[in-house]
Motif scaffolding. Structure first.
Motif, PDB file in Angstrom:
ATOM      1  N   SER A 121       0.898  -1.061   0.028  1.00 25.76           N
ATOM      2  CA  SER A 121      -0.008   0.041   0.093  1.00 25.76           C
ATOM      3  C   SER A 121       0.524   1.309  -0.426  1.00 25.76           C
ATOM      4  O   SER A 121       2.063   1.437   0.404  1.00 25.76           O
ATOM      5  CB  SER A 121      -1.169   0.315   1.621  1.00 25.76           C
ATOM      6  N   LYS A 168     -10.350   0.420  -9.552  1.00 27.39           N
ATOM      7  CA  LYS A 168     -12.623   0.719  -8.176  1.00 27.39           C
ATOM      8  C   LYS A 168     -11.616  -0.868  -7.258  1.00 27.39           C
ATOM      9  O   LYS A 168     -11.526  -2.505  -7.514  1.00 27.39           O
ATOM     10  CB  LYS A 168     -13.444  -0.192  -9.084  1.00 27.39           C
ATOM     11  N   THR A 208      -8.686   4.505  -3.152  1.00 25.42           N
ATOM     12  CA  THR A 208      -9.756   5.426  -2.607  1.00 25.42           C
ATOM     13  C   THR A 208      -9.420   6.977  -2.477  1.00 25.42           C
ATOM     14  O   THR A 208      -7.591   6.792  -1.829  1.00 25.42           O
ATOM     15  CB  THR A 208      -9.929   5.080  -1.346  1.00 25.42           C
ATOM     16  N   THR A 243     -17.242  10.868  -6.031  1.00 21.45           N
ATOM     17  CA  THR A 243     -15.456  10.002  -6.639  1.00 21.45           C
ATOM     18  C   THR A 243     -16.209   9.222  -7.834  1.00 21.45           C
ATOM     19  O   THR A 243     -17.089   8.806  -7.236  1.00 21.45           O
ATOM     20  CB  THR A 243     -15.072   8.841  -5.492  1.00 21.45           C
ATOM     21  N   ARG A 288      -9.681  -0.778  -5.162  1.00 18.68           N
ATOM     22  CA  ARG A 288      -8.475  -1.395  -4.182  1.00 18.68           C
ATOM     23  C   ARG A 288      -7.684   0.667  -4.104  1.00 18.68           C
ATOM     24  O   ARG A 288      -7.173   0.587  -2.898  1.00 18.68           O
ATOM     25  CB  ARG A 288      -7.414  -1.233  -5.286  1.00 18.68           C
ATOM     26  N   ARG A 305      -0.022   5.997   0.738  1.00 15.71           N
ATOM     27  CA  ARG A 305      -0.766   6.659   0.769  1.00 15.71           C
ATOM     28  C   ARG A 305       0.082   8.351  -0.502  1.00 15.71           C
ATOM     29  O   ARG A 305       1.294   8.815  -0.149  1.00 15.71           O
ATOM     30  CB  ARG A 305      -1.213   7.193   1.836  1.00 15.71           C
ATOM     31  N   TYR A 333     -13.847   6.715 -10.694  1.00 16.28           N
ATOM     32  CA  TYR A 333     -12.470   5.692 -10.535  1.00 16.28           C
ATOM     33  C   TYR A 333     -12.236   4.566 -11.785  1.00 16.28           C
ATOM     34  O   TYR A 333     -13.985   4.363 -12.250  1.00 16.28           O
ATOM     35  CB  TYR A 333     -12.986   4.203  -9.344  1.00 16.28           C
ATOM     36  N   ALA A 347      -8.040   8.144 -10.419  1.00 12.50           N
ATOM     37  CA  ALA A 347      -9.362   8.195  -9.908  1.00 12.50           C
ATOM     38  C   ALA A 347     -10.215  10.591  -9.881  1.00 12.50           C
ATOM     39  O   ALA A 347      -9.000  11.246  -9.865  1.00 12.50           O
ATOM     40  CB  ALA A 347      -9.648   8.122  -8.149  1.00 12.50           C
ATOM     41  N   SER A 394      -9.399  11.163  -1.973  1.00 12.12           N
ATOM     42  CA  SER A 394     -10.829  11.843  -0.865  1.00 12.12           C
ATOM     43  C   SER A 394      -9.717  12.989  -0.969  1.00 12.12           C
ATOM     44  O   SER A 394      -8.832  12.897  -1.737  1.00 12.12           O
ATOM     45  CB  SER A 394     -10.250  10.699   0.741  1.00 12.12           C
ATOM     46  N   GLN A 445      -5.108   6.812  -1.658  1.00 12.41           N
ATOM     47  CA  GLN A 445      -5.073   5.606  -1.044  1.00 12.41           C
ATOM     48  C   GLN A 445      -5.611   4.128  -1.766  1.00 12.41           C
ATOM     49  O   GLN A 445      -5.917   4.114  -1.952  1.00 12.41           O
ATOM     50  CB  GLN A 445      -5.649   5.109   0.404  1.00 12.41           C
TER      51      GLN A 445
END
Length: 124
Positions: free
Chosen positions: A17, A65, A69, A58, A67, A19, A60, A49, A71, A82
């Motif tokens: 992951s 999609k 996010t 939002t 996986r 961010r 994507y 996104a 914001s 993320q």
């Protein structure tokens, strides 16, 4: 106009992951809809996104999609991406962008301001 700066890219293993953050300065951040784009070598820039001015809407790309996010925190003038479950095909330079249009569009030509990009590399 607004100035954008991405951060948070790096090297990560498959399944990991990251961010990403996009810090905005200049004009009021909340007046812009925003998007995250990526461009891999030899490929066109694509939107992964997008998010509306308020963050209430939002969109994507199908490839991310479930996986990724998107914001935003308008109080901090910052947008985030993320990214979970990263795959080698996610390797690219990631850009954030702002549009005066107000909608969470995924068309690059509708964006008015761009950051310099941050490299994301997913190793297998």
């Amino acid at each position: 106009q607004v100035q954008l700066e991405e951060s948070g890219g790096g090297l990560v293993q498959v399944g990991g992951s990251l961010r990403l953050s996009c810090a905005a300065s200049g004009r009021t951040f909340s007046r812009y809809a925003m998007g995250w784009f990526r461009q891999a070598p030899g490929k066109e820039r694509e939107c992964v996104a997008a998010i509306s001015k308020s963050g209430g809407a939002t969109s994507y790309a199908d490839s991310v999609k479930g996986r990724f996010t998107i914001s935003r925190d308008n109080a901090k003038n910052t947008m985030y991406l993320q990214m979970n479950g990263l795959k080698p095909e996610d390797t690219a330079v990631y850009y954030c962008a702002a549009t005066n249009g107000g909608f969470a569009t995924m068309y690059p030509y509708l964006y008015d301001y761009w950051g310099q990009g941050t490299q994301v590399t997913v190793s297998s």
